[in-house]
Design a protein around this motif. Structure first.
Motif, PDB file in Angstrom:
ATOM      1  N   ASN A  61       0.859  -1.177   0.000  1.00  0.00           N
ATOM      2  CA  ASN A  61       0.000   0.000   0.000  1.00  0.00           C
ATOM      3  C   ASN A  61       0.891   1.221   0.000  1.00  0.00           C
ATOM      4  O   ASN A  61       1.956   1.209   0.643  1.00  0.00           O
ATOM      5  CB  ASN A  61      -0.895  -0.005   1.244  1.00  0.00           C
ATOM      6  N   TYR A  62       0.486   2.247  -0.714  1.00  0.00           N
ATOM      7  CA  TYR A  62       1.304   3.448  -0.859  1.00  0.00           C
ATOM      8  C   TYR A  62       0.486   4.707  -0.593  1.00  0.00           C
ATOM      9  O   TYR A  62      -0.718   4.761  -0.889  1.00  0.00           O
ATOM     10  CB  TYR A  62       1.878   3.538  -2.282  1.00  0.00           C
ATOM     11  N   ALA A  63       1.169   5.720  -0.102  1.00  0.00           N
ATOM     12  CA  ALA A  63       0.566   7.035  -0.036  1.00  0.00           C
ATOM     13  C   ALA A  63       0.332   7.524  -1.459  1.00  0.00           C
ATOM     14  O   ALA A  63       1.122   7.240  -2.367  1.00  0.00           O
ATOM     15  CB  ALA A  63       1.482   8.001   0.716  1.00  0.00           C
ATOM     16  N   ASP A  64      -0.738   8.264  -1.646  1.00  0.00           N
ATOM     17  CA  ASP A  64      -1.060   8.757  -2.983  1.00  0.00           C
ATOM     18  C   ASP A  64       0.089   9.568  -3.577  1.00  0.00           C
ATOM     19  O   ASP A  64       0.326   9.529  -4.788  1.00  0.00           O
ATOM     20  CB  ASP A  64      -2.329   9.614  -2.938  1.00  0.00           C
ATOM     21  N   SER A  65       0.798  10.277  -2.721  1.00  0.00           N
ATOM     22  CA  SER A  65       1.856  11.176  -3.198  1.00  0.00           C
ATOM     23  C   SER A  65       3.051  10.431  -3.784  1.00  0.00           C
ATOM     24  O   SER A  65       3.868  11.045  -4.482  1.00  0.00           O
ATOM     25  CB  SER A  65       2.328  12.072  -2.051  1.00  0.00           C
ATOM     26  N   VAL A  66       3.173   9.136  -3.514  1.00  0.00           N
ATOM     27  CA  VAL A  66       4.339   8.391  -3.997  1.00  0.00           C
ATOM     28  C   VAL A  66       3.964   7.251  -4.947  1.00  0.00           C
ATOM     29  O   VAL A  66       4.856   6.584  -5.484  1.00  0.00           O
ATOM     30  CB  VAL A  66       5.183   7.836  -2.833  1.00  0.00           C
ATOM     31  N   LYS A  67       2.682   7.033  -5.157  1.00  0.00           N
ATOM     32  CA  LYS A  67       2.261   5.945  -6.047  1.00  0.00           C
ATOM     33  C   LYS A  67       2.861   6.117  -7.434  1.00  0.00           C
ATOM     34  O   LYS A  67       2.858   7.209  -7.997  1.00  0.00           O
ATOM     35  CB  LYS A  67       0.736   5.910  -6.141  1.00  0.00           C
ATOM     36  N   GLY A  68       3.367   5.015  -7.960  1.00  0.00           N
ATOM     37  CA  GLY A  68       3.971   5.043  -9.284  1.00  0.00           C
ATOM     38  C   GLY A  68       5.426   5.468  -9.284  1.00  0.00           C
ATOM     39  O   GLY A  68       6.108   5.342 -10.306  1.00  0.00           O
ATOM     40  N   ARG A  69       5.923   5.972  -8.152  1.00  0.00           N
ATOM     41  CA  ARG A  69       7.324   6.407  -8.068  1.00  0.00           C
ATOM     42  C   ARG A  69       8.128   5.570  -7.072  1.00  0.00           C
ATOM     43  O   ARG A  69       9.321   5.359  -7.279  1.00  0.00           O
ATOM     44  CB  ARG A  69       7.389   7.885  -7.657  1.00  0.00           C
ATOM     45  N   PHE A  70       7.492   5.137  -6.005  1.00  0.00           N
ATOM     46  CA  PHE A  70       8.175   4.380  -4.957  1.00  0.00           C
ATOM     47  C   PHE A  70       7.709   2.929  -4.988  1.00  0.00           C
ATOM     48  O   PHE A  70       6.553   2.639  -5.302  1.00  0.00           O
ATOM     49  CB  PHE A  70       7.848   4.951  -3.570  1.00  0.00           C
ATOM     50  N   THR A  71       8.611   2.039  -4.623  1.00  0.00           N
ATOM     51  CA  THR A  71       8.291   0.623  -4.539  1.00  0.00           C
ATOM     52  C   THR A  71       8.873   0.048  -3.254  1.00  0.00           C
ATOM     53  O   THR A  71      10.080   0.182  -3.006  1.00  0.00           O
ATOM     54  CB  THR A  71       8.858  -0.151  -5.734  1.00  0.00           C
ATOM     55  N   ILE A  72       8.015  -0.577  -2.468  1.00  0.00           N
ATOM     56  CA  ILE A  72       8.470  -1.242  -1.249  1.00  0.00           C
ATOM     57  C   ILE A  72       8.603  -2.728  -1.534  1.00  0.00           C
ATOM     58  O   ILE A  72       7.791  -3.309  -2.261  1.00  0.00           O
ATOM     59  CB  ILE A  72       7.505  -0.975  -0.072  1.00  0.00           C
ATOM     60  N   SER A  73       9.627  -3.339  -0.974  1.00  0.00           N
ATOM     61  CA  SER A  73       9.818  -4.771  -1.145  1.00  0.00           C
ATOM     62  C   SER A  73      10.506  -5.317   0.106  1.00  0.00           C
ATOM     63  O   SER A  73      11.000  -4.550   0.938  1.00  0.00           O
ATOM     64  CB  SER A  73      10.655  -5.070  -2.388  1.00  0.00           C
ATOM     65  N   ARG A  74      10.533  -6.636   0.208  1.00  0.00           N
ATOM     66  CA  ARG A  74      11.155  -7.250   1.376  1.00  0.00           C
ATOM     67  C   ARG A  74      11.901  -8.505   0.961  1.00  0.00           C
ATOM     68  O   ARG A  74      11.520  -9.174  -0.002  1.00  0.00           O
ATOM     69  CB  ARG A  74      10.113  -7.570   2.450  1.00  0.00           C
ATOM     70  N   ASP A  75      12.949  -8.792   1.692  1.00  0.00           N
ATOM     71  CA  ASP A  75      13.715 -10.019   1.518  1.00  0.00           C
ATOM     72  C   ASP A  75      13.730 -10.704   2.875  1.00  0.00           C
ATOM     73  O   ASP A  75      14.526 -10.347   3.764  1.00  0.00           O
ATOM     74  CB  ASP A  75      15.130  -9.701   1.037  1.00  0.00           C
ATOM     75  N   ASN A  76      12.872 -11.674   3.047  1.00  0.00           N
ATOM     76  CA  ASN A  76      12.757 -12.339   4.352  1.00  0.00           C
ATOM     77  C   ASN A  76      13.997 -13.181   4.674  1.00  0.00           C
ATOM     78  O   ASN A  76      14.275 -13.437   5.844  1.00  0.00           O
ATOM     79  CB  ASN A  76      11.502 -13.199   4.395  1.00  0.00           C
ATOM     80  N   GLY A  77      14.715 -13.567   3.643  1.00  0.00           N
ATOM     81  CA  GLY A  77      15.946 -14.310   3.883  1.00  0.00           C
ATOM     82  C   GLY A  77      17.030 -13.452   4.499  1.00  0.00           C
ATOM     83  O   GLY A  77      17.941 -13.953   5.165  1.00  0.00           O
ATOM     84  N   LYS A  78      16.931 -12.149   4.285  1.00  0.00           N
ATOM     85  CA  LYS A  78      17.898 -11.199   4.834  1.00  0.00           C
ATOM     86  C   LYS A  78      17.315 -10.324   5.928  1.00  0.00           C
ATOM     87  O   LYS A  78      17.986  -9.414   6.419  1.00  0.00           O
ATOM     88  CB  LYS A  78      18.441 -10.301   3.714  1.00  0.00           C
ATOM     89  N   ASP A  79      16.061 -10.566   6.294  1.00  0.00           N
ATOM     90  CA  ASP A  79      15.382  -9.733   7.301  1.00  0.00           C
ATOM     91  C   ASP A  79      15.520  -8.252   6.959  1.00  0.00           C
ATOM     92  O   ASP A  79      15.876  -7.411   7.794  1.00  0.00           O
ATOM     93  CB  ASP A  79      15.947  -9.997   8.709  1.00  0.00           C
TER      94      ASP A  79
END
Length: 119
Positions: A61-79
């Motif tokens: 989920n993203y704030a409207d102000s950053v949609k299309g510009r920011f991407t959040i991701s996670r690597d659970n193997g690296k915490d």
């Protein structure tokens, strides 16, 4: 003891990119993957605001102000959780904080990393 350490902030010109990282430690085996992770930011004189969040199920989920510009991701193997920030604007300048909420609703914050967007 759980710790969140952000890195990757700095000075960038408008239109540029940065990737923030948040390395978590102190989680027992497998528990990081069950955390909801978020990035918040706080600019001088403003309230802290949610930028992006990613659930244990990897929904985002993203704030409207950053949609299309920011991407959040996670690597659970690296915490670790990341925030890729593209097309940065001066109004994106702030201290960016990593936040974790565990399966049992415990909340943890990092110390923050400064992002400055200026020519």
């Amino acid at each position: 003891q759980v710790q969140l350490v952000e890195s990757g902030g700095g000075l960038v010109q408008p239109g540029g990119s940065l990737r923030l990282s948040c390395a978590a430690s102190g989680f027992t085996f497998g528990t990081f993957s069950r955390c909801a992770m978020s990035w918040y930011r706080q600019a001088p004189g403003k309230e802290r605001e949610l930028v992006a969040e990613i659930s244990a199920a990897v929904s985002t989920n993203y704030a409207d102000s950053v949609k299309g510009r920011f991407t959040i991701s996670r690597d659970n193997g690296k915490d670790t959780v990341y925030l890729q920030m593209n097309s940065l604007k001066p109004e994106d300048a702030a201290v960016y904080y990593c936040h974790a909420q565990t399966f049992y609703k415990l909340n943890y914050w990092g110390q923050g990393t400064q992002v400055t967007v200026s020519s």
